[in-house]
Design an enzyme around this catalytic site. Structure first.
Site, PDB file in Angstrom:
ATOM      1  N   ALA B 114       0.773  -1.245   0.000  1.00 53.29           N
ATOM      2  CA  ALA B 114       0.000   0.000   0.000  1.00 53.29           C
ATOM      3  C   ALA B 114       0.801   1.290   0.000  1.00 53.29           C
ATOM      4  CB  ALA B 114      -0.938  -0.006   1.205  1.00 53.29           C
ATOM      5  N   ALA B 115       1.991   1.297   0.608  1.00 55.54           N
ATOM      6  CA  ALA B 115       2.723   2.556   0.763  1.00 55.54           C
ATOM      7  C   ALA B 115       3.107   3.127  -0.599  1.00 55.54           C
ATOM      8  CB  ALA B 115       3.973   2.333   1.599  1.00 55.54           C
ATOM      9  N   PRO B 116       3.050   4.450  -0.765  1.00 51.92           N
ATOM     10  CA  PRO B 116       2.774   5.477   0.252  1.00 51.92           C
ATOM     11  C   PRO B 116       1.310   5.855   0.415  1.00 51.92           C
ATOM     12  CG  PRO B 116       3.460   6.541  -1.756  1.00 51.92           C
ATOM     13  CD  PRO B 116       3.465   5.053  -2.039  1.00 51.92           C
ATOM     14  N   GLY B 117       0.400   5.102  -0.170  1.00 53.92           N
ATOM     15  CA  GLY B 117      -1.010   5.319   0.125  1.00 53.92           C
ATOM     16  C   GLY B 117      -1.840   5.939  -0.981  1.00 53.92           C
ATOM     17  N   LYS B 119      -3.162   4.578  -3.665  1.00 52.23           N
ATOM     18  CA  LYS B 119      -4.328   3.757  -3.998  1.00 52.23           C
ATOM     19  C   LYS B 119      -5.233   3.557  -2.780  1.00 52.23           C
ATOM     20  CE  LYS B 119      -1.812   1.577  -7.723  1.00 52.23           C
ATOM     21  NZ  LYS B 119      -0.515   2.242  -7.423  1.00 52.23           N
ATOM     22  N   ASP B 137       1.999  -2.963   4.083  1.00 54.49           N
ATOM     23  CA  ASP B 137       3.260  -2.794   3.343  1.00 54.49           C
ATOM     24  C   ASP B 137       4.384  -3.427   4.151  1.00 54.49           C
ATOM     25  OD1 ASP B 137       3.950  -0.972   0.735  1.00 54.49           O
ATOM     26  OD2 ASP B 137       5.700  -1.330   2.006  1.00 54.49           O
ATOM     27  N   ASP B 179      -0.531  -4.080  -6.152  1.00 51.00           N
ATOM     28  CA  ASP B 179       0.375  -3.273  -6.997  1.00 51.00           C
ATOM     29  C   ASP B 179       1.791  -3.604  -6.523  1.00 51.00           C
ATOM     30  OD1 ASP B 179       0.870  -1.211  -8.972  1.00 51.00           O
ATOM     31  OD2 ASP B 179       1.468   0.062  -7.305  1.00 51.00           O
ATOM     32  N   CYS B 232       4.077  -1.084 -12.684  1.00 46.73           N
ATOM     33  CA  CYS B 232       4.399   0.060 -13.550  1.00 46.73           C
ATOM     34  C   CYS B 232       5.660  -0.294 -14.333  1.00 46.73           C
ATOM     35  CB  CYS B 232       4.564   1.340 -12.741  1.00 46.73           C
ATOM     36  SG  CYS B 232       5.644   1.183 -11.328  1.00 46.73           S
TER      37      CYS B 232
END
Lengths: 152, 303
Positions: B114-117, B119, B137, B179, B232
């Site tokens: 999740a970091a840095p948040g 999404k 994370d 992700d 990405c």
């Protein structure tokens, strides 16, 4: 382990918000109040799994001690429920506030508020909270959130 | 001056129909994009305020709350300081949008890396701060940044955990955003230094971990739950090959993906002599030269 605040602390906090800001007791109905570290009260999701090993649970909104201190997140998340002890700042005052500076407000701005925690607004936006003593306003914007604002 | 390594060009020229446009786009900075935080304000309000500042913005065709600014100084606006807008690469906003219909009824959602948040805050906005998001994370320092952004964005339906995803068991999530850490090739426009660290060995290392993560994340889904896998990066080893591995090992179904107004290309079904499960054609690639964004890959999987 999930920690809940004592019933006494929770009741005191809700009563404080009603008395100080005239907010309804049901503003947290979709959430649950948790006990965070160092006396903080946090607001978080209503349903969580007991076995969850969490690092942070919800967001801190107040600190319980000798007195009750609502912190910045309370105002920025629930500020639209605040009915009193709210002050509208000018553009220059907003800049001072965002940068974390203490400042003096005009007597007129302080007419309808009492000393203690207050909510600050600029135009139709909630800025956060502050502590008013007489007409001196201390910003509650945490250091990490003090940004150099050029457009407002 | 940024120079694209010859080996990089050799690798990826076969991946696109117009290699020249593709490589040229990597050498130009990406537009300054942001998402309006609908937990705190509306897009209309932000548009009015930015008009007062003389900053031109326009929304993208595929989401009413995603904007591009003509002025890179949007980080100096009051709206940014107050968390009314969240600066975020355009493609990074895609995974939460894909599960938006599910989020309306979701009780339990996982943002696995999740970091840095970015999404997580977007998920919370789409859920209007209801239900429960577990934002996990593995990186301790980045978890602090995550919590900072949650507070700034007014997110209060989230529990932050700090675990290796592969050790998380016993949950059934309605939706999962995965992700994964990747070789970041799609972020070259933002950070050209990525090219100096680029190597095929790094790609192989990431792919190994990604295959473990996707299978484990799938196992954490509730029945009928939805998993969005994204990177990405351009490397098929980290994209289609990873999804293909999941399809081989688990009874997963790929969901067709579309966001009106966003050009997306089908996933490749073979690469470097390896053939993948043919269903990976349902995954989607976003190339920088198609939409003037970063590069991205996304797959939506149903249990």
């Amino acid at each position: 382990m999930i920690l809940l605040p004592s019933k006494k602390d929770e009741r005191s906090f809700i009563a404080y918000l009603e008395e100080r800001f005239d907010v309804g007791h049901d503003i947290f109905h979709a959430y649950r109040i948790y006990a965070g570290p160092k006396g903080y009260l946090c607001i978080g999701p209503r349903i969580i799994t007991e076995s969850l090993r969490y690092r942070f649970l919800g967001v801190p909104i107040a600190r319980m001690g000798k007195t009750i201190k609502p912190i910045q997140s309370f105002f920025t998340i629930f500020g639209n429920h605040v009915q009193k002890n709210s002050i509208a700042l000018t553009k220059d005052q907003t800049l001072m506030y965002i940068q974390g500076n203490t400042q003096h407000l005009t007597a007129e701005q302080c007419l309808t508020v009492t000393s203690g925690a207050v909510m600050l607004t600029f135009q139709d936006m909630i800025l956060g909270g502050g502590i008013l003593q007489g007409n001196e306003l201390k910003s509650l914007v945490p250091k990490a959130k003090r940004l150099d604002v050029k457009y407002l | 001056m940024t120079i694209i390594p010859p080996r990089f060009k050799e690798c990826y020229a076969p991946l696109v129909a117009d290699p020249e446009a593709f490589f040229a786009s990597l050498l130009t900075p990406a537009p300054k994009a942001f998402r309006v935080n609908t937990l705190k304000t509306t897009t209309e309000h932000v548009k009015k305020r930015f008009a007062l500042y003389g900053i031109g913005i326009h929304t993208v065709p595929w989401s009413p709350d995603v904007c591009i600014a003509d002025n890179p100084s949007i980080g100096s606006t009051l709206e940014h300081a107050l968390g009314h807008i969240y600066l975020q690469e355009l493609t990074s906003m895609i995974p939460p949008l894909l599960v938006a219909p599910e989020l309306a009824h979701a009780q339990f959602v996982l943002d696995a890396c999740a970091a840095p948040g970015s999404k997580t805050t977007q998920l919370a906005a789409l859920m209007q701060n209801r239900g429960t998001i577990v934002a996990n994370d593995i990186d301790s320092n980045r978890v602090r940044a995550l919590q900072f952004n949650l507070e700034k964005s007014g997110v209060c339906n989230t529990v932050v955990t700090h675990q290796d995803l592969r050790t998380v068991t016993g949950y059934a999530f309605d939706a999962i955003i995965l992700d994964v850490p990747c070789s970041l090739e799609g972020t070259i426009r933002k950070d050209p230094i990525v090219l100096s660290h680029w190597s095929e060995q790094t790609i192989a290392q990431h792919a190994h971990l990604q295959k473990q993560l996707i299978v484990h994340a799938f196992d954490l889904l509730a029945e009928n739950g939805t998993l969005v896998y994204s990177t990405c990066t351009f490397a098929p080893e980290e994209n289609e090959a990873v999804v293909s591995e999941l399809l081989t090992r688990r009874p997963a179904h790929l969901v067709p993906i579309a966001l009106p107004g966003l050009v997306m290309r089908p996933g490749v079904t073979s690469w470097n002599g390896k053939t993948f499960d043919q269903r990976v054609a349902e995954t989607r690639r976003i190339f920088p030269h198609d939409n003037n964004t970063g590069g991205f890959f996304v797959a939506q999987v149903k249990k």
